[in-house]
Design an enzyme around this catalytic site. Structure first.
Site, PDB file in Angstrom:
ATOM      1  N   PRO A 306      43.153  46.535  56.565  1.00  0.00           N
ATOM      2  CA  PRO A 306      42.985  45.149  56.135  1.00  0.00           C
ATOM      3  C   PRO A 306      42.288  44.967  54.786  1.00  0.00           C
ATOM      4  O   PRO A 306      42.281  43.869  54.243  1.00  0.00           O
ATOM      5  CB  PRO A 306      42.151  44.527  57.263  1.00  0.00           C
ATOM      6  N   GLY A 308      41.190  46.607  50.675  1.00  0.00           N
ATOM      7  CA  GLY A 308      41.645  47.492  49.615  1.00  0.00           C
ATOM      8  C   GLY A 308      40.989  48.853  49.794  1.00  0.00           C
ATOM      9  O   GLY A 308      41.633  49.891  49.786  1.00  0.00           O
ATOM     10  N   MET A 310      37.122  50.866  51.470  1.00  0.00           N
ATOM     11  CA  MET A 310      35.852  50.781  52.185  1.00  0.00           C
ATOM     12  C   MET A 310      35.024  52.004  51.802  1.00  0.00           C
ATOM     13  O   MET A 310      35.488  53.137  51.923  1.00  0.00           O
ATOM     14  CB  MET A 310      36.118  50.720  53.700  1.00  0.00           C
ATOM     15  N   GLU A 311      33.794  51.716  51.378  1.00  0.00           N
ATOM     16  CA  GLU A 311      32.951  52.725  50.730  1.00  0.00           C
ATOM     17  C   GLU A 311      32.252  53.664  51.704  1.00  0.00           C
ATOM     18  O   GLU A 311      31.070  53.950  51.533  1.00  0.00           O
ATOM     19  CB  GLU A 311      31.918  51.998  49.866  1.00  0.00           C
ATOM     20  N   HIS A 335      35.434  51.042  42.160  1.00  0.00           N
ATOM     21  CA  HIS A 335      34.627  50.129  42.971  1.00  0.00           C
ATOM     22  C   HIS A 335      34.006  50.855  44.166  1.00  0.00           C
ATOM     23  O   HIS A 335      32.780  50.803  44.361  1.00  0.00           O
ATOM     24  CB  HIS A 335      35.509  48.966  43.437  1.00  0.00           C
ATOM     25  N   GLU A 336      34.837  51.537  44.941  1.00  0.00           N
ATOM     26  CA  GLU A 336      34.295  52.203  46.146  1.00  0.00           C
ATOM     27  C   GLU A 336      33.311  53.310  45.767  1.00  0.00           C
ATOM     28  O   GLU A 336      32.291  53.494  46.433  1.00  0.00           O
ATOM     29  CB  GLU A 336      35.428  52.746  47.023  1.00  0.00           C
ATOM     30  N   HIS A 339      29.874  51.949  44.932  1.00  0.00           N
ATOM     31  CA  HIS A 339      29.052  51.636  46.107  1.00  0.00           C
ATOM     32  C   HIS A 339      28.126  52.798  46.488  1.00  0.00           C
ATOM     33  O   HIS A 339      27.167  52.604  47.234  1.00  0.00           O
ATOM     34  CB  HIS A 339      29.935  51.313  47.311  1.00  0.00           C
ATOM     35  N   GLU A 358      28.032  43.816  46.777  1.00  0.00           N
ATOM     36  CA  GLU A 358      29.334  43.632  46.134  1.00  0.00           C
ATOM     37  C   GLU A 358      29.234  43.182  44.670  1.00  0.00           C
ATOM     38  O   GLU A 358      30.021  43.607  43.843  1.00  0.00           O
ATOM     39  CB  GLU A 358      30.191  42.663  46.944  1.00  0.00           C
ATOM     40  N   ASP A 413      32.680  38.306  58.801  1.00  0.00           N
ATOM     41  CA  ASP A 413      34.080  38.559  58.432  1.00  0.00           C
ATOM     42  C   ASP A 413      34.866  37.275  58.215  1.00  0.00           C
ATOM     43  O   ASP A 413      35.852  37.259  57.483  1.00  0.00           O
ATOM     44  CB  ASP A 413      34.785  39.381  59.518  1.00  0.00           C
ATOM     45  N   TYR A 421      31.226  38.862  45.068  1.00  0.00           N
ATOM     46  CA  TYR A 421      31.796  39.846  44.135  1.00  0.00           C
ATOM     47  C   TYR A 421      31.655  39.389  42.687  1.00  0.00           C
ATOM     48  O   TYR A 421      30.846  39.899  41.926  1.00  0.00           O
ATOM     49  CB  TYR A 421      33.287  40.065  44.443  1.00  0.00           C
TER      50      TYR A 421
HETATM   51  N1  BES Z   1      32.802  46.887  51.310  1.00  0.00           N
HETATM   52  C1  BES Z   1      33.973  46.224  50.879  1.00  0.00           C
HETATM   53  C2  BES Z   1      34.852  45.779  51.996  1.00  0.00           C
HETATM   54  C3  BES Z   1      34.189  44.846  52.994  1.00  0.00           C
HETATM   55  C4  BES Z   1      33.265  43.897  52.584  1.00  0.00           C
HETATM   56  C5  BES Z   1      34.514  44.927  54.326  1.00  0.00           C
HETATM   57  C6  BES Z   1      32.659  43.056  53.529  1.00  0.00           C
HETATM   58  C7  BES Z   1      33.928  44.092  55.257  1.00  0.00           C
HETATM   59  C8  BES Z   1      32.994  43.156  54.861  1.00  0.00           C
HETATM   60  C9  BES Z   1      34.764  47.062  49.885  1.00  0.00           C
HETATM   61  O1  BES Z   1      33.958  47.807  49.031  1.00  0.00           O
HETATM   62  C10 BES Z   1      35.505  46.114  49.007  1.00  0.00           C
HETATM   63  O2  BES Z   1      34.861  45.342  48.363  1.00  0.00           O
HETATM   64  N2  BES Z   1      36.816  46.174  48.978  1.00  0.00           N
HETATM   65  C11 BES Z   1      37.619  45.317  48.142  1.00  0.00           C
HETATM   66  C12 BES Z   1      38.087  46.068  46.943  1.00  0.00           C
HETATM   67  C13 BES Z   1      37.671  45.648  45.644  1.00  0.00           C
HETATM   68  C14 BES Z   1      38.181  46.430  44.489  1.00  0.00           C
HETATM   69  C15 BES Z   1      37.022  44.402  45.324  1.00  0.00           C
HETATM   70  C16 BES Z   1      38.831  44.911  48.938  1.00  0.00           C
HETATM   71  O3  BES Z   1      39.046  45.479  50.008  1.00  0.00           O
HETATM   72  O4  BES Z   1      39.584  44.068  48.492  1.00  0.00           O
HETATM   73 ZN    ZN Z   2      32.910  46.479  47.686  1.00  0.00          ZN
END
Ligand code: BES
Ligand code: ZN
Length: 642
Positions: A306, A308, A310-311, A335-336, A339, A358, A413, A421
């Site tokens: 779901p 992009g 996950m770090e 990005h990852e 983190h 973020e 969520d 971000y």
């Molecule tokens: N840690 C996040 C994903 C996340 C945040 C999951 C909050 C659940 C709750 C991950 O690092 C992230 O920010 N992913 C982004 C990618 C990005 C390049 C901005 C995404 O999945 O879109």
């Molecule tokens: Zn992130």
């Protein structure tokens, strides 16, 4: 108002004293009591999303032993928790769980005895799950003790996705992966599921022979013939970074410290796409200080993932939708990786403080992109980020456009947006613009060093910022400006916004072509980068004549384009204009991809017309079963209505 006061008032009211009538009318209805609760000030640093008593006990280490049962879609085994007692005399340990079946709880006494303990489940909360209440006997009075919990997960666990073979790249074997952030670790391990509780862990994972298990820990690079995998994570991490993936996975090295795990059909493409990851790691260390996690590998997930990326420490989980063939979407990896400093090293204490994870990470991500790919690409990505932020802010209630937001009573969520971000990134960029890059870099490094392996609140950051940056050079920023960034909705007027000269040219090309002032050939779209294409498409007017769309599609093959982000932008235009030739691709896209950011806007666009809504319903009926629970929870209200 707290519950006790309300109860007491109700008691007085029912006793019928006439003089108290007015008071009773004012305070008795529970709706009023709730409103008063919601208005009570937030306690900074208090985690409102755990049911565990983390102020009384702390989990310091986890030993996990799990068997992965694909047919039943169950993880079954034991979790051993090493617990520290923070407050003497407390006799009840509360842990977070959600949809777990707890079989037994034992105390592993120092004497070697294994003693069963009484336990029961507390009240279920829709957002938070069910607390597991463990009774500690009087003789268990040590400051540190160990518990063993035997349990299994349920197929509907919110943090697990059991992907059938048909939805994988290889189509021969099933795939399982976890997604613990924000509060889903509790659906596969009973623990204190709070970002301010850090623990080390070891794990033994048993999988069917031929499959491989990988975790956010040290990973063996060879396949275990017996299907038994051992892991150690010696650095203390919060529960949202606990992660497991199981599938038909192979490994390919990229650099000395970096590599990729993926299914055989995508392994070579992934290794080629992410060939720069070792360079990214070196650049990051030069910018932000030493990488403290040993290796940095990537795990390529099935397209239903779901997010992009996950770090997960040492092993970022990555969507295959960024395998564009030209490395144009690799800022996701930057990005990852970033983190590893902002988030994994210095962690948000609560989900209200997510912007510390973020916003800092987007800032670092852009620095990496700038260093590796230059100014032009940096400016384009930065500008696209600002556009996404603006689009999101236009739809959000003002209170949810604050950096530090009130999440009480909501599942984090459900409140996911670009605000933490790109608004976070703009805040830091603004500070940098006032103090200069050299000084701001020094501040950043000091911040990572000082708070390494700690979880901090927005207010702790605020104090650190004053003491270590703003007060050192008075007059460059005011407290009021900083407070506006952190606590007020929207974007401050004094924000420093990114600009892209390349996009100015694209704007001109778009409007000239739409107005018939130039031909489609003269656009020279074949020379455009992914980012130029995204900007070109994202700024289309509400309506575009069909002939124009056909012309563009024929010239550049947009409906069949392999780049999933460009396809996303194109499909949005197709939906708005009822451009039929793209509908087959649209259905196929929504049935195979589960990345929320890419599919949610498409469903929202479809739902705007009756014909679109019918199409959305038909596609969703087929696609929903392939989506992760996190995506389905987001999409259900959109497609089924609230
Ligand atoms: N840690 C996040 C994903 C996340 C945040 C999951 C909050 C659940 C709750 C991950 O690092 C992230 O920010 N992913 C982004 C990618 C990005 C390049 C901005 C995404 O999945 O879109
Ligand atoms: Zn992130």
């Amino acid at each position: 108002m707290n519950i006790l006061v309300v109860r007491r008032l109700r008691g007085i009211c029912s006793s019928g004293l006439a003089g108290l009538l007015v008071l009773c009318l004012l305070f008795a209805p529970s709706g009023l009591a709730f409103a008063a609760d919601a208005e009570s000030p937030i306690e900074p640093g208090r985690d409102y999303h755990t049911l565990a008593n983390i102020e009384e006990f702390r989990v310091r280490h986890l030993d996990l032993e799990l068997q992965v049962l694909f047919e039943q879609q169950i993880l079954s085994g034991v979790a051993e928790l090493s617990v520290e007692r923070l407050v003497a005399g407390k006799r009840e340990l509360r842990l977070d769980t959600r949809d777990l079946t707890i079989r037994n709880v034992w105390w592993l006494a120092d004497s070697g005895e294994v003693l069963p303990l009484g336990f029961l489940k507390g009240e279920y909360d829709r957002a938070l799950g069910t607390p597991l209440l463990i009774e500690l006997p009087a003789e268990l009075d040590a400051a540190e003790f160990k518990l063993r919990i035997s349990y299994q997960t349920r197929p509907e666990a919110s943090g697990l996705q059991w992907v059938p073979a048909a939805q994988t790249a290889g189509k021969t074997d099933p795939y399982l992966y976890t997604q613990s952030q924000a509060i889903n670790a509790r659906s596969w391990v009973p623990l204190q599921d709070s970002p301010q509780v850090r623990f080390t862990y070891n794990a033994v994972i048993r999988v069917p022979a031929g499959l491989r298990a990988v975790m956010s820990a040290s990973n063996a690079l060879d396949l275990a013939p017996d299907g038994v995998y051992q892991f150690a994570m010696p650095q203390a991490i919060p529960s949202y970074l606990l992660a497991l993936g199981v599938g038909k996975l192979e490994f390919q090295a990229i650099g000395p410290r970096t590599g990729v795990f993926a299914e055989p059909p995508v392994l070579a493409a992934a290794a080629a796409e992410f060939a720069d990851v070792e360079k990214m790691l070196e650049t990051s260390e030069q910018l932000f200080g030493p990488y403290r996690w040993g290796r940095y590998d990537l795990l390529i997930l099935p397209p239903s993932f779901p997010f992009g990326g996950m770090e997960n420490p040492r092993l970022s989980f990555i969507t295959p939708t960024v395998l564009a063939g030209d490395r144009s979407l690799v800022s996701l990896i930057a990005h990852e990786l970033a983190h590893s400093w902002s988030g994994n090293l210095v962690t948000n204490a609560t989900w209200r403080d997510l912007w510390l994870n973020e916003g800092f990470t987007v800032f670092l991500e852009r620095r990496i992109v700038q260093a590796l790919y230059g100014e032009r690409r940096h400016d384009m990505e930065d500008t696209l980020g600002l556009q996404d932020l603006r689009d999101d802010m236009a739809d959000l209630p003002p209170a949810d456009t604050r950096l530090a937001i009130d999440l009480r009573g909501r599942d984090p969520d459900d409140v996911f947006s670009n605000v933490p971000y790109d608004k976070g990134r703009l805040f830091l960029g603004w500070l940098e613009s006032r103090f200069g890059r050299a000084q701001f870099d020094e501040f950043l490094r000091g911040y990572f060093d000082h708070f390494a392996f700690q979880s901090i609140s927005t207010e702790q950051f605020r104090v650190w910022l004053t003491d270590n940056l703003t007060a050192k050079q008075p007059g460059l920023v005011t407290d009021a400006e900083i407070d506006e960034w952190i606590y007020q909705p929207g974007l401050p007027k004094f924000a420093v916004l990114p600009q892209s000269p390349a996009f100015v040219a694209i704007d001109g090309a778009r409007s000239d072509w739409l107005a018939g002032k130039r031909t489609v050939e003269s656009l020279r779209g074949k020379d455009w980068t992914t980012h130029e294409w995204l900007h070109f498409l994202n700024k289309f007017p509400a309506r575009t004549p069909a002939v124009k769309l056909t012309e563009l599609d024929q010239a550049f093959g947009l409906t069949a384009i392999g780049n999933n982000e460009i396809a996303h932008s194109w499909l949005r235009i197709a939906i708005r204009n009822n451009y039929e030739p793209a509908y087959e691709r649209l259905a196929n896209y929504l049935e195979t991809i589960g990345r929320r950011k890419l599919i949610k806007p498409l469903y929202e666009d479809l739902m705007k017309t009756p014909a679109g809504a019918a199409r959305a319903a038909a596609i969703y009926a087929k696609a929903r079963g392939n989506y992760h629970p996190i995506a389905a929870t987001t999409l259900d209200p959109i497609v089924y209505g609230r």
